[in-house]
Scaffold this motif. Structure first.
Motif, PDB file in Angstrom:
ATOM      1  N   ALA A 155       0.821  -1.213   0.000  1.00 38.76           N
ATOM      2  CA  ALA A 155       0.000   0.000   0.000  1.00 38.76           C
ATOM      3  C   ALA A 155       0.853   1.261   0.000  1.00 38.76           C
ATOM      4  N   SER A 156       2.102   1.148   0.378  1.00 36.44           N
ATOM      5  CA  SER A 156       2.983   2.321   0.419  1.00 36.44           C
ATOM      6  C   SER A 156       3.600   2.643  -0.935  1.00 36.44           C
ATOM      7  N   GLN A 157       3.225   1.902  -1.953  1.00 37.70           N
ATOM      8  CA  GLN A 157       3.622   2.188  -3.340  1.00 37.70           C
ATOM      9  C   GLN A 157       5.142   2.219  -3.509  1.00 37.70           C
ATOM     10  N   ILE A 158       5.758   1.116  -3.197  1.00 42.00           N
ATOM     11  CA  ILE A 158       7.187   0.977  -3.456  1.00 42.00           C
ATOM     12  C   ILE A 158       7.368  -0.104  -4.512  1.00 42.00           C
ATOM     13  N   PRO A 159       8.476  -0.070  -5.241  1.00 44.13           N
ATOM     14  CA  PRO A 159       8.632  -0.985  -6.378  1.00 44.13           C
ATOM     15  C   PRO A 159       8.651  -2.460  -5.988  1.00 44.13           C
ATOM     16  N   ASP A 160       9.349  -2.820  -4.923  1.00 44.58           N
ATOM     17  CA  ASP A 160       9.492  -4.229  -4.573  1.00 44.58           C
ATOM     18  C   ASP A 160       9.163  -4.438  -3.098  1.00 44.58           C
ATOM     19  N   PRO A 161       7.877  -4.587  -2.775  1.00 46.55           N
ATOM     20  CA  PRO A 161       7.486  -4.706  -1.358  1.00 46.55           C
ATOM     21  C   PRO A 161       8.033  -5.959  -0.695  1.00 46.55           C
ATOM     22  N   GLU A 162       8.112  -7.057  -1.428  1.00 45.52           N
ATOM     23  CA  GLU A 162       8.609  -8.296  -0.806  1.00 45.52           C
ATOM     24  C   GLU A 162      10.080  -8.171  -0.421  1.00 45.52           C
ATOM     25  N   ASP A 163      10.831  -7.486  -1.231  1.00 43.42           N
ATOM     26  CA  ASP A 163      12.243  -7.262  -0.916  1.00 43.42           C
ATOM     27  C   ASP A 163      12.381  -6.439   0.366  1.00 43.42           C
ATOM     28  N   VAL A 164      11.486  -5.488   0.513  1.00 44.38           N
ATOM     29  CA  VAL A 164      11.517  -4.653   1.720  1.00 44.38           C
ATOM     30  C   VAL A 164      11.200  -5.496   2.952  1.00 44.38           C
ATOM     31  N   VAL A 165      10.257  -6.390   2.835  1.00 41.56           N
ATOM     32  CA  VAL A 165       9.909  -7.253   3.973  1.00 41.56           C
ATOM     33  C   VAL A 165      11.094  -8.166   4.333  1.00 41.56           C
ATOM     34  N   GLY A 166      11.734  -8.716   3.319  1.00 41.53           N
ATOM     35  CA  GLY A 166      12.903  -9.567   3.587  1.00 41.53           C
ATOM     36  C   GLY A 166      14.020  -8.794   4.269  1.00 41.53           C
ATOM     37  N   ASP A 167      14.273  -7.569   3.822  1.00 39.80           N
ATOM     38  CA  ASP A 167      15.302  -6.736   4.466  1.00 39.80           C
ATOM     39  C   ASP A 167      14.942  -6.420   5.906  1.00 39.80           C
ATOM     40  N   ALA A 168      13.666  -6.156   6.131  1.00 44.60           N
ATOM     41  CA  ALA A 168      13.237  -5.842   7.501  1.00 44.60           C
ATOM     42  C   ALA A 168      13.489  -7.036   8.426  1.00 44.60           C
ATOM     43  N   PHE A 169      13.251  -8.223   7.943  1.00 37.90           N
ATOM     44  CA  PHE A 169      13.489  -9.401   8.784  1.00 37.90           C
ATOM     45  C   PHE A 169      14.984  -9.628   9.010  1.00 37.90           C
ATOM     46  N   LEU A 170      15.800  -9.333   8.030  1.00 36.92           N
ATOM     47  CA  LEU A 170      17.249  -9.459   8.247  1.00 36.92           C
ATOM     48  C   LEU A 170      17.732  -8.468   9.314  1.00 36.92           C
ATOM     49  N   ARG A 171      17.126  -7.313   9.344  1.00 36.37           N
ATOM     50  CA  ARG A 171      17.483  -6.366  10.400  1.00 36.37           C
ATOM     51  C   ARG A 171      17.008  -6.872  11.760  1.00 36.37           C
ATOM     52  N   VAL A 172      15.890  -7.556  11.752  1.00 39.40           N
ATOM     53  CA  VAL A 172      15.423  -8.141  13.006  1.00 39.40           C
ATOM     54  C   VAL A 172      16.433  -9.156  13.513  1.00 39.40           C
TER      55      VAL A 172
ATOM     56  N   ARG B 281      13.175   7.585  -0.856  1.00 41.97           N
ATOM     57  CA  ARG B 281      14.298   8.507  -1.115  1.00 41.97           C
ATOM     58  C   ARG B 281      15.098   8.055  -2.326  1.00 41.97           C
ATOM     59  N   LYS B 282      15.299   6.759  -2.441  1.00 49.31           N
ATOM     60  CA  LYS B 282      16.038   6.234  -3.599  1.00 49.31           C
ATOM     61  C   LYS B 282      15.302   6.549  -4.890  1.00 49.31           C
ATOM     62  N   ARG B 283      14.001   6.408  -4.842  1.00 48.64           N
ATOM     63  CA  ARG B 283      13.223   6.626  -6.056  1.00 48.64           C
ATOM     64  C   ARG B 283      13.288   8.087  -6.484  1.00 48.64           C
ATOM     65  N   VAL B 284      13.377   8.991  -5.503  1.00 48.82           N
ATOM     66  CA  VAL B 284      13.505  10.415  -5.850  1.00 48.82           C
ATOM     67  C   VAL B 284      14.866  10.673  -6.476  1.00 48.82           C
ATOM     68  N   ARG B 285      15.910  10.029  -5.935  1.00 46.47           N
ATOM     69  CA  ARG B 285      17.269  10.270  -6.458  1.00 46.47           C
ATOM     70  C   ARG B 285      17.456   9.613  -7.810  1.00 46.47           C
ATOM     71  N   ARG B 286      17.017   8.363  -7.948  1.00 47.24           N
ATOM     72  CA  ARG B 286      17.221   7.629  -9.208  1.00 47.24           C
ATOM     73  C   ARG B 286      15.884   7.402  -9.901  1.00 47.24           C
ATOM     74  N   ARG B 287      15.645   8.198 -10.867  1.00 44.55           N
ATOM     75  CA  ARG B 287      14.403   8.016 -11.617  1.00 44.55           C
ATOM     76  C   ARG B 287      14.597   6.853 -12.582  1.00 44.55           C
ATOM     77  N   THR B 288      13.607   5.984 -12.637  1.00 44.16           N
ATOM     78  CA  THR B 288      13.713   4.780 -13.470  1.00 44.16           C
ATOM     79  C   THR B 288      12.738   4.850 -14.636  1.00 44.16           C
ATOM     80  N   GLU B 289      13.104   4.137 -15.664  1.00 43.01           N
ATOM     81  CA  GLU B 289      12.228   4.056 -16.829  1.00 43.01           C
ATOM     82  C   GLU B 289      11.144   3.008 -16.572  1.00 43.01           C
TER      83      GLU B 289
END
Lengths: 185, 249
Positions: free
Chosen positions: A39-56, A87-95
Motif C-alpha cells: 500500500a505504500s507504493q514501493i517498487p518491490d514490497p517483498e524485498d523490503v519485507v525480507g530486508d526488515a526481517f534481516l534487520r530483526v 528517497r532512492k526513487r527520488v534520487r534515481r528516476r527509473t524508466e
C-alpha cells in the motif's frame, strides 16, 4: 492468530538461531508487513519485507518487549525501509517497463479476482492520494497493520495526541473525497 | 458522536450505524480487499536468508543475545594490537641507509659549493680581504702622477695586444697612440689609483699573464697570489717607465 503466551519461548529460540522459531515469527507477521508495504507504493514490497526481517535478526538481542511490541518494532523497521526506498526513487528516476514485459512477469492466478483487486487498488490509491504522507501512514497502519494509536505513535515517533489528530484529519479527507465523487465505492 | 468512535467501531468489525459510517466501512473493505494479507511469494527465500544469518551469528562465536553489561570486561586477545607501529617513510627512495647517507652528502656538497661560489668561505675567492698585504711604493704617487700613469697600459689594451699581436707589433706608432688615449683615461682615474691599487695591480698582472705568459693561468691560487703582488710591483714600475717614454715621446 497470535503467538500469545508462547511468544517468549519463540523469541528465545529465535535468538539462538532455531529455524522453527523464525518460521513462526515470519508466518505471523510477514503478511501484515507485506500488505502495508504494498500500500505504500514501493517498487518491490517483498524485498523490503525480507530486508526488515534481516534487520530483526541482527538486532534481536537489543529487543525487549511483548508480542505487541515486537509487532510494532517490525512495522518500524519496515517503515524505515520504505522511506529509504522513497528517497532512492527520488534520487534515481527509473524508466517504466513496457506493458508486454509486465504482462509476462505478472500474476498467473484468477483473472477475475485479479481484476477486482486492481480496481479496488486504483480506488484506494485515489483516496490515499488526497492525504498527506503522515495521514496515509497512520491510516494504513491502523487498517492494514492493526496497530493501536499508542503503537503507531512509537512507529512514527510522534506523540499520541498528534497521531490521533492525524487520524481524524485523514478520515475527514477520505470522507470529503468520497462525497465529492472522486471515488465511487 | 465523535467520528473517531465510529471509525474505531468499524475497525473492530462492528456494523455501521449511519450512512456516513457505511460509506467509511466500504472504504475500509476496499483497502483490505486491495491489499489482502497474503504470505510473500519469496517466503522460502526469505526464511533461508533469515535462518542462515541467524546461524552465522551463532557460529561466529558472537552470541545473538548479548549480555546486558560488561561487568567482566573484554576478553584480552592473545595477539593484541601492536604497541609500536612502524613509522612509515613517505619517500620510498630514502628507505635504505645508503640512500640516506648519499642524500646527506649531496646536501652538504651543494651547501658548501654554494658558499664557495659566493666566496663566503675563508681563503677562497678573489675578494680584497684575503689577507694579502699590498705595498704601494710612496714614490710612485707624485704630483705629476697623471703624466706618469698616463703611459701605463690598461688591461684592455694588453688584451688587444694579446689577441692581435701582429697588428700591434707591426706599428709602434699606433701603439703609442693607444697609449696616449689611455693616458687620458688613466689621468681621469688618477685620484682613484691609490685606493684601487690592489685591483689595478691584479688587473694589470692578469693582462700581463694573458699577453706574456699563458702558462701562469694554470698555476695554483697560492702562487697566483704571490705573482699578483709581484706583478703589481712590476706594473707600477712599468707605469713609471711608460711615463718616461711618454715624456720622451
Amino acid at each position: 492468530m497470535a503467538l500469545g503466551e508462547s511468544f517468549d519461548g519463540v523469541l528465545e529460540a529465535a535468538r539462538v538461531g532455531a529455524e522453527w522459531a523464525w518460521r513462526a515469527l515470519y508466518s505471523e507477521t510477514a503478511p501484515a508487513l507485506l500488505r502495508y508495504a504494498r500500500a505504500s507504493q514501493i517498487p518491490d514490497p517483498e524485498d523490503v519485507v525480507g530486508d526488515a526481517f534481516l534487520r530483526v535478526v541482527s538486532h534481536l538481542a537489543s529487543f525487549e518487549g511483548d508480542e505487541r511490541g515486537f509487532r510494532a518494532w517490525l512495522f518500524t523497521l519496515t517503515r524505515n525501509r520504505i522511506m529509504d526506498e522513497h528517497r532512492k526513487r527520488v534520487r534515481r528516476r527509473t524508466e517504466p517497463l513496457p506493458v508486454e514485459v509486465l504482462v509476462e512477469i505478472g500474476d498467473r492466478g484468477d483473472v477475475e479476482v485479479e481484476a477486482m483487486r486492481a480496481l479496488a487498488e486504483d480506488r484506494v490509491r485515489l483516496v490515499l492520494g488526497r492525504l498527506t504522507p503522515d495521514q496515509r501512514d497512520v491510516l494504513l497502519l491502523r487498517i492494514l497493520g492493526g496497530l493501536t494509536i499508542e503503537e503507531i505513535a512509537t512507529v512514527v515517533r510522534k506523540r499520541t495526541g498528534a497521531v490521533k489528530a492525524l487520524q481524524a484529519r485523514g478520515i475527514a479527507a477520505v470522507r470529503d473525497g468520497i462525497e465529492q465523487g472522486a471515488v465511487t465505492l | 458522536m465523535d467520528p473517531d468512535d465510529g471509525f474505531e467501531r468499524l475497525l473492530r468489525g462492528e456494523t455501521p450505524e449511519s450512512p456516513d459510517e457505511r460509506m467509511l466501512d466500504l472504504f475500509l473493505q476496499d483497502v483490505r480487499g486491495a491489499f489482502p494479507a497474503e504470505p510473500p511469494r519469496a517466503r522460502e527465500a526469505h526464511l533461508d536468508g533469515i535462518v542462515r544469518a541467524a546461524r552465522l551469528l551463532a557460529d561466529k562465536g558472537e552470541p545473538v543475545a548479548r549480555p546486558a553489561s560488561n561487568a567482566d570486561g573484554r576478553v584480552p586477545h592473545a595477539s593484541g594490537l601492536p604497541k609500536r607501529r612502524r613509522m612509515t617513510v613517505k619517500v620510498r627512495v630514502l628507505r635504505s641507509m645508503t640512500a640516506k647517507v648519499i642524500a646527506g652528502l649531496v646536501v652538504l656538497m651543494s651547501m658548501f659549493g654554494g658558499l664557495a661560489f659566493a666566496g663566503a668561505l675563508p681563503g677562497t675567492g678573489d675578494s680584497g680581504d684575503d689577507g694579502t698585504e699590498v705595498v704601494v711604493p710612496q714614490d710612485v704617487v707624485t704630483d705629476d702622477q697623471g703624466d706618469d700613469v698616463a703611459e701605463a697600459p690598461e688591461a684592455d689594451d694588453v688584451e688587444d695586444e694579446a689577441e692581435e699581436p701582429a697588428d700591434d707589433e707591426g706599428s709602434e706608432d699606433s701603439e703609442s697612440d693607444d697609449q696616449g688615449e689611455d693616458a687620458d683615461d688613466q689621468g681621469e682615474d688618477a685620484d682613484d689609483q691609490g685606493e684601487d691599487a690592489d685591483d689595478q695591480g691584479e688587473d694589470e698582472s692578469e693582462s700581463e699573464d694573458d699577453s706574456q705568459d699563458e702558462s701562469e693561468d694554470e698555476s695554483e691560487d697560492d702562487s697566483q697570489d704571490e705573482s699578483e703582488s709581484e706583478s703589481e710591483d712590476d706594473s707600477q714600475d712599468e707605469s713609471v717607465d711608460g711615463g718616461d717614454q711618454g715624456e720622451d715621446d
